[in-house]
Design a protein around this motif. Structure first.
Motif, PDB file in Angstrom:
ATOM      1  N   ALA A 104       8.348   7.205  -7.838  1.00  0.00           N
ATOM      2  CA  ALA A 104       7.250   8.138  -6.747  1.00  0.00           C
ATOM      3  C   ALA A 104       5.802   7.886  -6.425  1.00  0.00           C
ATOM      4  CB  ALA A 104       7.420   9.699  -7.158  1.00  0.00           C
ATOM      5  N   LEU A 105       5.138   7.245  -7.780  1.00  0.00           N
ATOM      6  CA  LEU A 105       3.705   6.861  -7.512  1.00  0.00           C
ATOM      7  C   LEU A 105       3.699   5.521  -6.661  1.00  0.00           C
ATOM      8  CD1 LEU A 105       0.768   7.004  -8.299  1.00  0.00           C
ATOM      9  CD2 LEU A 105       1.377   5.766 -10.253  1.00  0.00           C
ATOM     10  N   CYS A 106       4.653   4.563  -6.905  1.00  0.00           N
ATOM     11  CA  CYS A 106       4.515   3.224  -6.019  1.00  0.00           C
ATOM     12  C   CYS A 106       4.785   3.737  -4.691  1.00  0.00           C
ATOM     13  CB  CYS A 106       5.664   2.278  -6.812  1.00  0.00           C
ATOM     14  SG  CYS A 106       5.177   1.602  -8.175  1.00  0.00           S
TER      15      CYS A 106
ATOM     16  N   ALA B  61       2.171   3.073  -1.570  1.00  0.00           N
ATOM     17  CA  ALA B  61       2.575   2.314  -0.422  1.00  0.00           C
ATOM     18  C   ALA B  61       2.115   3.038   0.992  1.00  0.00           C
ATOM     19  CB  ALA B  61       3.809   1.940  -0.396  1.00  0.00           C
ATOM     20  N   GLU B  62       2.207   4.380   0.763  1.00  0.00           N
ATOM     21  CA  GLU B  62       1.760   5.214   2.168  1.00  0.00           C
ATOM     22  C   GLU B  62       0.227   5.130   2.193  1.00  0.00           C
ATOM     23  OE1 GLU B  62       3.572   8.995   1.058  1.00  0.00           O
ATOM     24  OE2 GLU B  62       5.686   8.228   1.374  1.00  0.00           O
ATOM     25  N   LEU B  63      -0.324   5.120   1.119  1.00  0.00           N
ATOM     26  CA  LEU B  63      -1.884   5.528   1.342  1.00  0.00           C
ATOM     27  C   LEU B  63      -2.833   4.413   1.523  1.00  0.00           C
ATOM     28  CD1 LEU B  63      -2.289   7.906  -1.842  1.00  0.00           C
ATOM     29  CD2 LEU B  63      -2.599   8.642   0.903  1.00  0.00           C
ATOM     30  N   LEU B  64      -2.261   2.939   1.028  1.00  0.00           N
ATOM     31  CA  LEU B  64      -2.957   1.842   1.092  1.00  0.00           C
ATOM     32  C   LEU B  64      -2.467   1.240   2.722  1.00  0.00           C
ATOM     33  CD1 LEU B  64      -2.587   0.636  -2.376  1.00  0.00           C
ATOM     34  CD2 LEU B  64      -4.846   1.189  -1.380  1.00  0.00           C
TER      35      LEU B  64
ATOM     36  N   THR C 140      -3.449   0.395 -11.504  1.00  0.00           N
ATOM     37  CA  THR C 140      -2.467  -0.419 -10.635  1.00  0.00           C
ATOM     38  C   THR C 140      -3.218  -1.508  -9.823  1.00  0.00           C
ATOM     39  OG1 THR C 140      -2.907   1.030  -8.657  1.00  0.00           O
ATOM     40  CG2 THR C 140      -1.349   1.796 -10.196  1.00  0.00           C
ATOM     41  N   TYR C 141      -2.143  -2.476  -9.403  1.00  0.00           N
ATOM     42  CA  TYR C 141      -2.733  -3.360  -8.466  1.00  0.00           C
ATOM     43  C   TYR C 141      -1.302  -3.660  -7.545  1.00  0.00           C
ATOM     44  CZ  TYR C 141       0.083  -6.915 -11.458  1.00  0.00           C
ATOM     45  OH  TYR C 141       0.725  -7.975 -12.293  1.00  0.00           O
ATOM     46  N   THR C 142      -2.012  -3.635  -6.406  1.00  0.00           N
ATOM     47  CA  THR C 142      -0.860  -3.553  -5.135  1.00  0.00           C
ATOM     48  C   THR C 142      -1.081  -4.641  -4.209  1.00  0.00           C
ATOM     49  OG1 THR C 142      -0.987  -1.036  -5.255  1.00  0.00           O
ATOM     50  CG2 THR C 142      -0.132  -1.942  -3.447  1.00  0.00           C
TER      51      THR C 142
END
Length: 375
Positions: free
Chosen positions: A63-65, A69-72, A238-240
């Protein structure tokens, strides 16, 4: 937890109680203490499942990942969850090295806070840790202005990194020059060197935007989050990056496998989602801007300048910074010791306006007292 050898017993939002029972308003930044919505969510998750090892997927991790993905901004969709922002930065550099294994040059904008682990220490203190740098086999190139870009061997560059704010040579807080960022991103793009935005200290609204790098129009290839992301409940970082970048280095390996033993545990992921919910529901980015203005306007006579919820306050040459910070603490406000001749006041993200107003009054009185005695 201790601050300047003074114990912290309990706290809520921007205020904590020390070992002597005094109420202290914290102006060292972060999310804030014991925010009820976050603590409740973490406590509920602890009743179901607390820790898990890094090879076990969990619903909160997924859920966090998805939330990140939605916010970045696209194409940043593949998140790797670590135990802290500092660890996430190291992971991001590992990813960059996997993308360009023959490169040895790391370019960074000088003056930012890159953390306290191996690479972070080297970047924070360029003249120190020579043996560590030799061991790592990297060449660090610090950038302060556009002219410095000409000194970079771009074909040897495996990564470029920057924070959202920096302290200049005199310890003054400021935003990065947009023209410098534009040319830095352009130079990195020409040689396909990934750019890392290190947003550990400035995420979740402290600069007036959800993520600090959003103060600029450039789109990084990798974003590192941490610090306030854990809601001051459970450390997390986190790193995305893009899916293409992740696959090129890690293949189909699970994102859960690229952190420390308990990285991405259910409680930490729930804490991060609760913190994200809080800043959304309470319009924390707007509140951070307002709190910064409260401090800056109250301290305008002393030369205060706001940058989101952070305010820089220049110190006269005859003011002893250590004594000033101690005097502030005794009067009920904690401020980190400055690196130069500016005091940096950082309102926590969840700080309440009335407490920031109270802190500004204490700082006004303390400055007047210290300056009068210095004279």
């Amino acid at each position: 937890m201790k601050t300047n050898n003074k114990q912290i017993i309990s706290g809520q939002y921007e205020t904590y109680t020390d070992g002597n029972g005094r109420q202290i308003i914290d102006l060292a930044g972060g999310f804030g203490f014991q925010v009820p919505a976050v603590i409740e969510a973490v406590s509920h998750q602890a009743d179901r499942m607390g820790l898990s090892n890094r090879v076990l997927m969990s619903e909160p991790l997924i859920a966090l990942c998805r939330r990140l993905a939605e916010l970045l901004p696209p194409p940043l969709v593949s998140s790797y969850v670590c135990s802290s922002g500092d660890e996430a930065f190291e992971g991001a550099l590992k990813l960059c090295k996997g993308l360009k294994p023959k490169g040895n040059t790391l370019v960074f904008i000088e003056g930012g806070d890159y953390g306290s682990l191996t690479y972070g220490r080297c970047l924070n203190a360029l003249q120190s840790y020579q043996e560590i740098r030799r061991f790592l086999g990297i060449k660090l190139v610090a950038v302060r202005n556009v002219r410095d870009l000409d000194a970079v061997d771009w074909h040897d560059c495996f990564a470029v990194c920057h924070t959202s704010t920096l302290l200049d040579e005199e310890g003054r807080l400021r935003l990065i020059d947009p023209a410098l960022l534009d040319q830095l991103y352009a130079a990195a793009a020409k040689v396909s060197a990934p750019v890392i935005a290190v947003d550990v200290q400035s995420c979740l609204g402290s600069l007036g935007t959800l993520f600090g790098f959003q103060r600029y129009h450039n789109s990084p290839d990798i974003v590192v989050l941490g610090g306030a992301l854990g809601g001051s409940a459970i450390p997390i970082g986190t790193y995305t990056c893009s899916e293409q970048m992740a696959y090129q280095v890690y293949g189909r390996s699970s994102p859960a496998k690229h952190g420390s033993t308990t990285a991405g545990n259910p409680m930490a992921c729930v804490a991060a989602m609760a913190a994200l919910d809080y800043v959304h529901d309470n319009n924390s980015a707007r509140q951070c801007l307002d709190n910064g203005q409260i401090l800056a306007q109250a301290l305008n006579a002393f030369g205060a300048v706001a940058c989101g919820a952070w305010v820089s306050l220049p110190l006269a040459v005859d003011v002893n910074a250590v004594d000033l910070c101690e005097e502030l603490y005794q009067r009920g406000v904690y401020v980190s010791l400055p690196r130069g001749r500016e005091l940096i006041l950082r309102c926590p993200i969840t700080a309440r306006a009335e407490q920031i107003q109270r802190a500004s009054t204490i700082i006004q009185e303390t400055f007047s007292y210290v300056l009068s005695h210095a004279a």
